[in-house]
Design a protein around this motif. Structure first.
Motif: not given
Length: 618
Positions: A447-476
């Motif tokens: 089943l793993y090989y059936r699912l593992h065709v294309v994998t997208l990795e989503l980074p945690p927020l602590r590893e992209r703090l440079g995006d924090l101002p843009l995220l705060v802007e959108r949420l506000i």
């Protein structure tokens, strides 16, 4: 000489087929099982594969699926051989996997040779057609590029001819490339006191200083508030900055005082408590919902842009709260299948004894209480997408049932005598390491090989703090809209509050950040989000649930000097534009100046790519 691979775990049939084919016309290689066949394909290339369906280690369907997912063997024709009676469902499943023919045993020599020769001729014709199509596509792309270049040249010519066509209610200022005022007409000099032609202005007025900033920053359109020397009431001027071919910039000023006054009067007549209509699913999810300018988010956006046009199985991996369902919905609703069903399912929410009925449905009377037939979730999603959230939480029994759907595209409702074929795109998500679970024996390898065709990795927020101002802007912005704060909106986030947010490790990622902003709105935040509007544990930098330490690459952008608050316009939007300009220029450079190739590299439609290149001034 055509090279043919024959795969069968029965020695007699293997020898028989080899004897039929061996000679001066074909070069024959044999494999006595599925694993051996995969090894042979890794060692050498073949023109045709004869594949037995029923084998001890890996069946023919599994071998075919793995061959079609390998770029080296994806286009090699496969003919299935089987000794058991094949119904239409099995043949359809074989064709869906990529097989081109289905031969029933016992095998007759003349029939086998005839089919092999036909398939090899068809493959040769397909290869020739692909080569011819590639040449035609290159010629078409070259013609489109030439046409786009000609259209751009015509637009530039029309713009240059209209550069100096200034209307009766307008004024103009011509800025030299070194920042000096090269020319200003009489009306511009009256509107902007302190401006000197041929020299920098002495003690420029606020309006003139803002116009200088617009010209230097490359901002195309903005409003200025000015008070001419002989007037008491202020005027609103709309400034349009145009870049000329010689590097000079032309600023055209238009008096829009009356227009802005009319707009304010119309706004005052609108009801304060206006009803906000929820967007429909077709408009609610776009790739642009992925907020950020970090390399990880830009790469993720480019991958989603390419995958939204494919029916490929996608596995999304990321911590809780990173936006896995948002990505899944963007893959579906931002593609050509947006009008088809999208069925989300949390795999851990279904009891094991109900999995088969929930997923595949049941017939009337299939079990006690089944008073009528009921369609399962896979049947409801036929033609569309099913989102299997937290796929790692499924039981081993449920994994076996999911494997058949992924393998053959067929379901069998409880109590049904015949399987049903469904066309469903599967997007799965998990916050756990599936490869490690496979090694530990808690997740099925097949089943793993059936699912593992294309994998997208989503980074945690602590590893992209440079995006924090843009995220705060959108949420506000979202909070202002959701809480009806149109008359007294929250303008932004104070620098002190942003620093506290950047110092927090964010174990709950973007979802936790959304809750923090919602907390501030619920408790009546003022026009600026301050430190005291944040929850106590965020102010203290001590999460309730521990988080992994931030990576060394997650660095906040340097603070803007001389600014007490970060508001929702020029600063961070400028950084976002700069990041987009850098990505575009890098793609063009890597493609040797070929803009069409750069657009394909980024997964953008060519028209969108050219528009953004023009907007970026490249």
């Amino acid at each position: 000489m055509a090279r043919i691979l024959v795969v069968d775990d029965t020695v007699e049939y293997l020898a028989l087929v080899e004897a039929y084919l061996r000679g001066s016309e074909f070069e024959v290689t044999t494999a006595d099982g599925g694993q051996a066949a995969l090894e042979r394909c890794r060692e050498q290339a073949f023109d045709l594969i004869l594949l037995d369906v029923t084998m001890a280690d890996l069946d023919g369907y599994e071998v075919c699926a793995r061959l079609k997912h390998d770029p080296r063997t994806a286009f090699v024709p496969v003919i299935f051989l089987t000794a058991r009676p094949a119904d239409e469902a099995e043949k359809l499943a074989a064709y869906r996997l990529g097989a081109i023919d289905y031969i029933q045993k016992p095998i007759h020599r003349d029939e086998l040779l005839a089919r092999v020769r036909v398939m090899l001729r068809l493959e040769a014709q397909r290869t020739r057609l692909e080569r011819d199509n590639a040449v035609l596509r290159r010629e078409r792309d070259d013609a489109r590029e030439r046409l786009a270049a000609a259209a751009a040249a015509v637009r530039d010519l029309q713009r240059l001819r209209a550069e100096w066509a200034i209307g009766p209610d307008e004024a103009c200022v011509l800025w030299a490339a070194d920042g000096r005022v090269a020319h200003a007409d009489e009306r511009a000099s009256a509107w902007l006191p302190g401006m000197r032609v041929g020299a920098p202005p002495r003690e420029p007025s606020p309006a003139l200083a803002r116009l200088q900033h617009l010209v230097a920053a490359g901002i195309r359109v903005a409003d200025l508030e000015v008070t001419p020397a002989d007037e008491t009431a202020p005027r609103i001027l709309r400034a349009q900055v145009r870049l000329l071919s010689d590097g000079q910039r032309l600023a055209v000023l238009q008096d829009v005082t009356g227009v802005r006054a009319a707009e304010r009067q119309l706004a005052e007549r609108e009801p304060v408590a206006s009803v906000v209509v929820d967007p429909t699913p077709l408009d609610a999810y776009r790739i642009s919902d992925l907020v950020g300018s970090s390399p990880a988010i830009l790469d993720l956006t480019a991958q989603v842009a390419r995958l939204r046009h494919a029916r490929t199985t996608v596995l999304i991996q990321g911590e809780s709260g990173t936006g896995k369902e948002l990505v899944a919905r963007a893959l579906h609703f931002d593609g050509p299948w947006r009008s088809t069903p999208f069925i989300p399912l949390h795999c851990g929410a279904i009891a094991p004894e109900l999995v088969e009925s929930e997923l595949f449905g049941h017939e009337k009377g299939a079990f006690t209480g089944a008073a009528q037939a009921r369609a399962g979730l896979f049947q409801a999603a036929d033609g569309g997408t099913i989102f299997l959230d937290e796929i790692a939480e499924t039981s081993m029994a449920a994994q076996i049932k999911l494997l058949r759907v992924l393998q053959r595209g067929e379901i069998r409702p409880v109590g049904a005598s015949q399987p049903r074929i469904v066309d469903v795109r599967i997007v799965a998500a998990t916050h756990r390491d599936l490869a490690r679970m496979v090694r530990e024996g808690t997740f099925r390898e097949d089943l793993y090989y059936r699912l593992h065709v294309v994998t997208l990795e989503l980074p945690p927020l602590r590893e992209r703090l440079g995006d924090l101002p843009l995220l705060v802007e959108r949420l506000i912005e979202n909070g202002n809209r959701r809480h009806g704060r149109r008359d007294r909106p929250v303008r932004g986030c104070s620098r002190a509050a942003l620093e506290r947010l950047a110092a927090y490790p964010w174990p709950g990622n973007v979802r936790e950040l959304e809750n923090v902003v919602e907390h501030a709105f619920a408790l009546g935040v003022g026009d600026l989000l301050q430190v005291e509007d944040l929850p106590a544990h965020v102010r203290a930098g001590a999460p309730v649930v521990a988080a992994a330490p931030p990576s060394a690459s997650a660095v906040m952008p340097p603070p803007l000097l001389g600014c007490e608050a970060l508001e929702l316009d020029p600063g961070w939007r400028g950084q976002r534009s700069a990041a987009e300009r850098q990505v575009l220029s890098q793609a063009i450079a890597e493609c040797g100046g070929d803009k069409a190739a750069a657009a394909r590299r980024l997964g953008m439609p060519r028209s969108t790519f050219y528009r953004r290149v023009r907007q970026a001034g490249l």
